[in-house]
Design an enzyme around this catalytic site. Sequence first.
Site, PDB file in Angstrom:
ATOM      1  CG  ASN A 210     -30.468  40.709  24.983  1.00 35.48           C
ATOM      2  OD1 ASN A 210     -29.685  41.648  24.893  1.00 35.48           O
ATOM      3  ND2 ASN A 210     -30.101  39.447  24.740  1.00 35.48           N
ATOM      4  CG  ASP A 279     -30.866  32.381  28.907  1.00 39.83           C
ATOM      5  OD1 ASP A 279     -29.630  32.266  28.813  1.00 39.83           O
ATOM      6  OD2 ASP A 279     -31.420  33.122  29.736  1.00 39.83           O
ATOM      7  CE  LYS A 289     -44.790  40.170   7.872  1.00 38.37           C
ATOM      8  NZ  LYS A 289     -45.162  41.466   7.266  1.00 38.37           N
ATOM      9  CG  PHE A 323     -20.897  41.368  33.152  1.00 38.33           C
ATOM     10  CD1 PHE A 323     -21.192  42.702  33.361  1.00 38.33           C
ATOM     11  CD2 PHE A 323     -19.583  41.026  32.867  1.00 38.33           C
ATOM     12  CE1 PHE A 323     -20.207  43.671  33.291  1.00 38.33           C
ATOM     13  CE2 PHE A 323     -18.586  41.989  32.795  1.00 38.33           C
ATOM     14  CZ  PHE A 323     -18.904  43.319  33.011  1.00 38.33           C
ATOM     15  CE  LYS A 337     -24.331  34.283  34.829  1.00 41.25           C
ATOM     16  NZ  LYS A 337     -24.912  35.444  34.083  1.00 41.25           N
ATOM     17  CE  LYS A 341     -24.492  29.961  34.032  1.00 44.87           C
ATOM     18  NZ  LYS A 341     -25.045  30.676  32.882  1.00 44.87           N
TER      19      LYS A 341
END
Length: 409
Positions: A210, A279, A289, A323, A337, A341
């Site tokens: 990411n 995730d 490859k 975050f 969230k 959590k």
Amino acid sequence: MDGKKIVLGVTGGVAAFKAAALASKLKQAGASVKTIMTESSKEFVTPLTFQALTRDRVYDNTFVEEDVSKIAHIDVADWAEAFVIVPATANFIGKYANGIADDMLTSTLLATKAPVYVAPAMNVNMYDHPAVIQNLETLMNRGVTFIEPGAGYLACGWIGKGRLAEPEDILNFLHSEFSERKEKTLKGKNVLITAGPTREVIDPVRFLSNRSTGKMGYAIAKAAIDLGAKVTLVSGPVQLEAPQGVTLISVTSAEEMYEQVMKHFDDADLVIKTAAVSDYRPTKVEAHKVKKQAGNLTIEMERTKDILRTLGENKHHQVLVGFAAETQDVETYAKEKLERKRLDLIVANDVSDRSIGFESDENRVLLIDREGGVKRVDQQKKETLAYTILENASKLLREENHRVRESHR
């Protein structure tokens, strides 16, 4: 900054013009500023410029004593509450590191007991030269604080690290150094921080990841060190140097980050999870490859372990900060969230805004605590925001410590 006695040292680099802007900003912020210029710096900016901006004399010659009752470089060294060197050339850094005192600036620095802040500016290849690196390390080991240069297009035409930090950023850095936040509010506390992205391997040459750069997590790690904490930083792959004093643990995958976080969790008092953890990961990692073929490619994915949720389920005395990087309904999703959590504080921002977030040096966030309180923090440098986050986390930590003490009575 009001009333702070600052000596501004200016050395001979093309970025010397920015020192004039900094002198003006320091004066506007209420500081008393005395300027020391090297001979080569006067090739770029005149002493008259600094004299006009600071309303004080400019020192440029060790042997010129306007007041015969004082030795100028000793008098200035004793007067200073802080020295700021902007810009700091490779030549100056080499002389200072090796104790050479052949001009007004180096002589005064060797005589002062005040903290010294150095903002390097030079060609990227000079900045990476082993001699310069060694000199920087020598000065850091002596307690000199460096204001990191930026990366980008340099005056010499090269592109890379070595561009002097902007005057506004230097001023903000000094403000945070001099502010009441510098009280050691986290002294004796163990702070565990995660930062950066994770990578999930597809084959020997490809991975899924990411856009996280780790800037926010690294800024928090540095601020926590400044506030007296013992900091463990579990970081995914980033292009950042770990702050001095931090225990860095480098990982690559979500599984590796999970293992290291759980390993250090029990010893932590405060956990701040800024990392953007994958995730999902491929169910199968190819040994060779994957070759291009006709049609679409389908990769079967499986869930990775939810680190933050696991921490929330297993916390006992820890304060847990998470975050939330959202693109819509930021406050709603962040509150959900936080509840799901079992967090004590969540920092939420809108990553669809390109002026803040992942690659940016700035952020604008919501701070939402376990009682439902919402604080909106205006756009600011991540280095400054780091202290704001830690101030709020420290308050929760004090409340948690009080609760634990009461429960044992």
